[in-house]
Design a protein around this motif. Structure first.
Motif, mmCIF file in Angstrom:
data_model
loop_
_atom_site.group_PDB
_atom_site.id
_atom_site.type_symbol
_atom_site.label_atom_id
_atom_site.label_comp_id
_atom_site.label_asym_id
_atom_site.label_seq_id
_atom_site.Cartn_x
_atom_site.Cartn_y
_atom_site.Cartn_z
ATOM 1 N N ILE A 48 0.838 -1.200 0.000
ATOM 2 C CA ILE A 48 0.000 0.000 0.000
ATOM 3 C C ILE A 48 0.875 1.252 0.000
ATOM 4 C CG2 ILE A 48 -1.664 1.324 1.355
ATOM 5 C CD1 ILE A 48 -2.827 -1.311 2.345
ATOM 6 N N ASP A 49 1.903 1.249 0.833
ATOM 7 C CA ASP A 49 2.781 2.410 0.964
ATOM 8 C C ASP A 49 3.468 2.733 -0.356
ATOM 9 O OD1 ASP A 49 4.470 4.228 2.902
ATOM 10 O OD2 ASP A 49 5.922 3.161 1.643
ATOM 11 N N GLN A 50 4.029 1.740 -1.005
ATOM 12 C CA GLN A 50 4.739 1.988 -2.259
ATOM 13 C C GLN A 50 3.778 2.360 -3.395
ATOM 14 O OE1 GLN A 50 8.403 2.026 -2.624
ATOM 15 N NE2 GLN A 50 7.730 2.428 -0.524
ATOM 16 N N PHE A 51 2.571 1.862 -3.330
ATOM 17 C CA PHE A 51 1.539 2.254 -4.297
ATOM 18 C C PHE A 51 1.252 3.748 -4.173
ATOM 19 C CE2 PHE A 51 -3.087 2.997 -4.844
ATOM 20 C CZ PHE A 51 -3.192 2.777 -6.207
ATOM 21 N N ILE A 52 1.147 4.238 -2.943
ATOM 22 C CA ILE A 52 0.884 5.658 -2.716
ATOM 23 C C ILE A 52 2.109 6.495 -3.073
ATOM 24 C CG2 ILE A 52 0.401 7.362 -0.903
ATOM 25 C CD1 ILE A 52 -1.396 5.247 0.412
ATOM 26 N N MET A 53 3.316 5.986 -2.793
ATOM 27 C CA MET A 53 4.523 6.722 -3.141
ATOM 28 C C MET A 53 4.619 6.955 -4.657
ATOM 29 S SD MET A 53 5.915 7.454 -0.325
ATOM 30 C CE MET A 53 4.301 7.369 0.475
ATOM 31 N N LYS A 54 4.070 6.049 -5.433
ATOM 32 C CA LYS A 54 4.132 6.176 -6.897
ATOM 33 C C LYS A 54 2.978 7.009 -7.464
ATOM 34 C CE LYS A 54 6.383 1.659 -7.352
ATOM 35 N NZ LYS A 54 6.226 0.255 -7.843
ATOM 36 N N GLY A 55 2.169 7.603 -6.574
ATOM 37 C CA GLY A 55 1.079 8.460 -7.046
ATOM 38 C C GLY A 55 -0.290 7.821 -7.000
ATOM 39 N N GLY A 56 -0.379 6.605 -6.463
ATOM 40 C CA GLY A 56 -1.682 5.963 -6.350
ATOM 41 C C GLY A 56 -2.554 6.659 -5.316
ATOM 42 N N LYS A 57 -3.870 6.572 -5.529
ATOM 43 C CA LYS A 57 -4.824 7.159 -4.587
ATOM 44 C C LYS A 57 -5.416 6.063 -3.713
ATOM 45 C CE LYS A 57 -4.632 10.662 -7.658
ATOM 46 N NZ LYS A 57 -3.824 10.664 -8.896
ATOM 47 N N ALA A 58 -5.912 6.454 -2.534
ATOM 48 C CA ALA A 58 -6.461 5.456 -1.617
ATOM 49 C C ALA A 58 -7.564 6.086 -0.779
ATOM 50 C CB ALA A 58 -5.370 4.885 -0.711
ATOM 51 N N VAL A 59 -8.568 5.267 -0.446
ATOM 52 C CA VAL A 59 -9.632 5.667 0.478
ATOM 53 C C VAL A 59 -9.694 4.616 1.571
ATOM 54 C CG1 VAL A 59 -12.016 6.406 0.734
ATOM 55 C CG2 VAL A 59 -10.905 6.611 -1.482
ATOM 56 N N PHE A 60 -9.587 5.056 2.812
ATOM 57 C CA PHE A 60 -9.635 4.158 3.962
ATOM 58 C C PHE A 60 -10.916 4.422 4.749
ATOM 59 C CE2 PHE A 60 -5.173 4.730 2.975
ATOM 60 C CZ PHE A 60 -4.627 3.458 3.129
ATOM 61 N N VAL A 77 13.111 0.566 -1.836
ATOM 62 C CA VAL A 77 12.083 1.406 -1.216
ATOM 63 C C VAL A 77 12.106 2.799 -1.837
ATOM 64 C CG1 VAL A 77 11.281 2.447 0.932
ATOM 65 C CG2 VAL A 77 12.288 0.150 0.948
ATOM 66 N N GLN A 78 10.947 3.263 -2.322
ATOM 67 C CA GLN A 78 10.798 4.653 -2.752
ATOM 68 C C GLN A 78 10.387 5.449 -1.519
ATOM 69 O OE1 GLN A 78 8.509 5.329 -6.312
ATOM 70 N NE2 GLN A 78 8.123 7.486 -5.803
ATOM 71 N N GLU A 79 11.311 6.270 -1.012
ATOM 72 C CA GLU A 79 11.114 6.896 0.288
ATOM 73 C C GLU A 79 10.278 8.164 0.233
ATOM 74 O OE1 GLU A 79 14.949 7.454 1.986
ATOM 75 O OE2 GLU A 79 15.221 5.312 2.433
ATOM 76 N N LYS A 80 10.278 8.868 -0.885
ATOM 77 C CA LYS A 80 9.497 10.094 -1.027
ATOM 78 C C LYS A 80 8.571 9.956 -2.213
ATOM 79 C CE LYS A 80 8.525 14.296 0.379
ATOM 80 N NZ LYS A 80 7.950 14.563 1.711
ATOM 81 N N GLY A 81 7.297 10.242 -1.992
ATOM 82 C CA GLY A 81 6.325 10.027 -3.035
ATOM 83 C C GLY A 81 6.086 11.242 -3.911
ATOM 84 N N VAL A 82 5.458 11.003 -5.058
ATOM 85 C CA VAL A 82 5.006 12.090 -5.918
ATOM 86 C C VAL A 82 3.681 12.605 -5.343
ATOM 87 C CG1 VAL A 82 6.133 11.091 -7.917
ATOM 88 C CG2 VAL A 82 3.767 10.496 -7.447
ATOM 89 N N PRO A 83 3.292 13.846 -5.643
ATOM 90 C CA PRO A 83 2.039 14.378 -5.090
ATOM 91 C C PRO A 83 0.836 13.514 -5.450
ATOM 92 C CG PRO A 83 3.355 16.144 -6.047
ATOM 93 C CD PRO A 83 4.027 14.848 -6.420
ATOM 94 N N THR A 84 0.041 13.202 -4.476
ATOM 95 C CA THR A 84 -1.158 12.393 -4.685
ATOM 96 C C THR A 84 -2.179 12.736 -3.601
ATOM 97 O OG1 THR A 84 -1.955 10.142 -5.062
ATOM 98 C CG2 THR A 84 -0.332 10.435 -3.308
#
Length: 561
Positions: free
Chosen positions: A260-272, A445-452
């Motif tokens: 989940i974390d790496q998905f969001i780091m790559k610009g993925g969106k999520a709803v919890f 590990v991609q430590e800093k994500g793109v804006p999402t």
């Protein structure tokens, strides 16, 4: 003679200049299309994203609007707004849009009329029994405030009467007018443009079963492609645009959180949609229980992103009702609807496109949320409880006897509590300066994500639809079967997902605001005759005065010769 010829040549030149100017103006108008909106609130301005969508129509789209007939002033305003919006749509659709206004009550045969009413209700256009007072008389009429949009064999129903039921009738009609462009544009996009975004519904941690989210997933499939998958069995979430985590009840593994974390780091969106506390009404009815915190192993992930879900429950004086057994008549139980303060009705929203003009949302066993420091993240609270709330820390005793107790207002002074947040910006990975957990496919590990963007709500039941125990069919999301009321749960969920995925910005059309300028009804009644005479007689008097003045000026001018 020479003076006469000179005047004649001058007149001919002026005439040719006027002709050339008119021709040039028409050429410019034909090649450079523009429209001017001189209203203060820009009520006739169509959003650029709507114009672009309408310009992309390949075939004719037909809109049947069922707002025709003799309406009170408020509904006439809504009717006129729909007509004006469709006129604007038709211009930008380059002839690929046609609309009809239909009066469903204008069918002489009663049987055919009732069959037509039934067909509209089946499509989702629910009639409204309109009551209004005009000139001291009660007016009552059955109104179908909706439209059906057809395109290449597909159709979509649109309800045009929207807004918050807690508002006054005039305010709600104004909210409906504000939402006309968005409702029509969204329906057109649904039938005319196939969405290519992919939503992943995550399973494997005890989330809501498919039948419990049937209505939400079915509604999403009208706009997007939806896939379900067990997070433990998926190597990564690559290829998805958004994921939904709906009421997990089991702990996430480190590998699951990493995906989940790496998905969001790559610009993925999520709803919890997450319940911090385990609380079940069936256990309460069976004799009482305690609400205890879940161990979902999600706290550190959400904390890193900027929010914290607290292990408590909110009680609210503005809440829903549940049936309880108060006695028996023979073998038949006698039930009574009582106020269950653990089911807050959420009717306070931020001024954001997701929640603008939204009706009340039904929540069940909801918890509080806090924001924490997260560099570069903009945190927007979306939904609040009422000001008359109470927060109980875990463990929370749950018994039906509590519902029978007399309310002590002094205990409900916690104020508005935010229960939903929108987070936007470049997130920092939970696994920063850490190794990837064992068993994951992507080790770097991609430590800093793109804006999402992600959204977090402290109630997993917001998106759970009830099931009819007799038929096994799912109720509409937000429908309270005990009170026969449909709340705006689905609209909140859909608006949130549209906002997260809408790169074109159609959801921002919901920000349109039209100021309500009501007339003073008391003064209007007292001065009605005066204003009628002023509007009818004054133009005629002014026209007469202009004619007399013009006559004497012409007479005076030509008497000189």
């Amino acid at each position: 003679m020479e003076q006469h010829k000179s005047n004649r040549s001058s007149d001919i030149l002026k005439f040719l200049a006027w002709v050339a100017g008119i021709v040039l103006l028409n050429v410019v108008a034909a090649n450079y299309f523009f429209r001017l909106d001189l209203t203060e609130d820009k009520r006739y301005t169509i959003a650029p994203v709507t114009k672009q969508m309408l310009g992309g129509l390949e075939n004719e789209i037909v809109v049947d609007v069922y707002l025709e007939g003799d309406f009170p002033a408020g509904f006439k305003r809504l009717q006129q707004s729909v007509r004006e919006t469709l006129d604007e749509f038709r211009i930008y659709a380059d002839g690929n849009l046609r609309y009809n206004f239909i009066d469903p009550t204008d069918i002489a045969d009663e049987k055919q009329r009732n069959e037509f009413y039934t067909s509209l209700a089946q499509k989702g256009i629910i009639p409204t029994n309109l009551r209004a007072t005009e000139e001291g008389k009660q007016v009552e009429r059955l109104v179908f405030p909706g439209a059906v949009i057809r395109y290449k064999g597909k159709e979509a129903a649109v309800n045009l009467l929207k807004g918050n039921l807690a508002a006054t009738p005039d305010e709600r009609l104004n909210q409906s007018v504000e939402g006309v462009e968005y409702e029509l544009a969204t329906a057109i996009r649904k039938v005319a443009f196939q969405g290519n975004k992919i939503i992943g519904y995550i399973t494997g941690q005890g989330e809501l079963e498919q039948q419990q989210v049937t209505d939400l997933l079915g509604s999403l499939q009208e706009y997007y492609r939806v896939a379900r998958g067990d997070l433990a069995q998926i190597p990564s979430l690559d290829g998805l645009d958004l994921i939904i985590v709906a009421k997990p009840t089991q702990a996430f593994t480190e590998a699951d959180k990493y995906k989940i974390d790496q998905f969001i780091m790559k610009g993925g969106k999520a709803v919890f949609f997450v319940d911090p506390m385990y609380a079940d009404l069936d256990s309460v009815a069976a004799g009482g229980t305690f609400a205890l915190p879940y161990n979902l192993n999600l706290d550190d992930l959400l904390f890193r992103y900027g929010v914290r879900l607290n292990p408590n429950l909110i009680m609210d004086l503005n809440s829903g009702f549940i049936p309880i057994v108060t006695g028996y008549m023979g073998d038949r139980p006698q039930t009574e609807m009582i106020n269950w303060r653990f089911y807050p009705l959420l009717n306070n929203f931020s001024d954001h496109p997701i929640t603008r003009n939204l009706d009340a949302v039904y929540s069940k066993f909801v918890s509080t949320m806090d924001t924490v420091k997260a560099d570069g993240i903009r945190k927007t609270p979306l939904v609040y409880t009422s000001a008359y709330s109470r927060v109980l820390d875990a463990p929370v005793p749950l018994t039906l006897e509590e519902a029978r107790l007399e309310v002590n207002p002094q205990q409900y002074q916690a104020g508005q509590q935010p229960v939903g947040y929108l987070l936007e910006g470049p997130f920092t990975s939970l696994f920063r300066n850490r190794k990837a957990p064992a068993g994951v496919q992507q080790a770097a590990v991609q430590e800093k994500g793109v804006p999402t963007k992600i959204a977090v709500f402290a109630d997993g039941d917001l998106v759970r639809n009830d099931i009819n125990a007799r038929t096994g069919q799912a109720y509409e999301l937000g429908f309270d079967r005990f009170n026969n009321i449909t709340f705006a749960n689905k609209e909140l969920a859909m608006n949130t997902i549209h906002y997260l995925l809408d790169s074109e910005g159609l959801i921002n059309v919901r920000s349109k605001e039209i100021e309500l300028r009501p007339l003073d009804k008391v003064r209007l009644k007292e001065e009605k005759t005066y204003w009628q005479l002023l509007n009818l007689v004054a133009p005629i008097v002014l026209l007469g005065l202009f004619g007399v003045a013009r006559y004497y000026l012409r007479k005076r001018r030509y008497e000189r010769f």
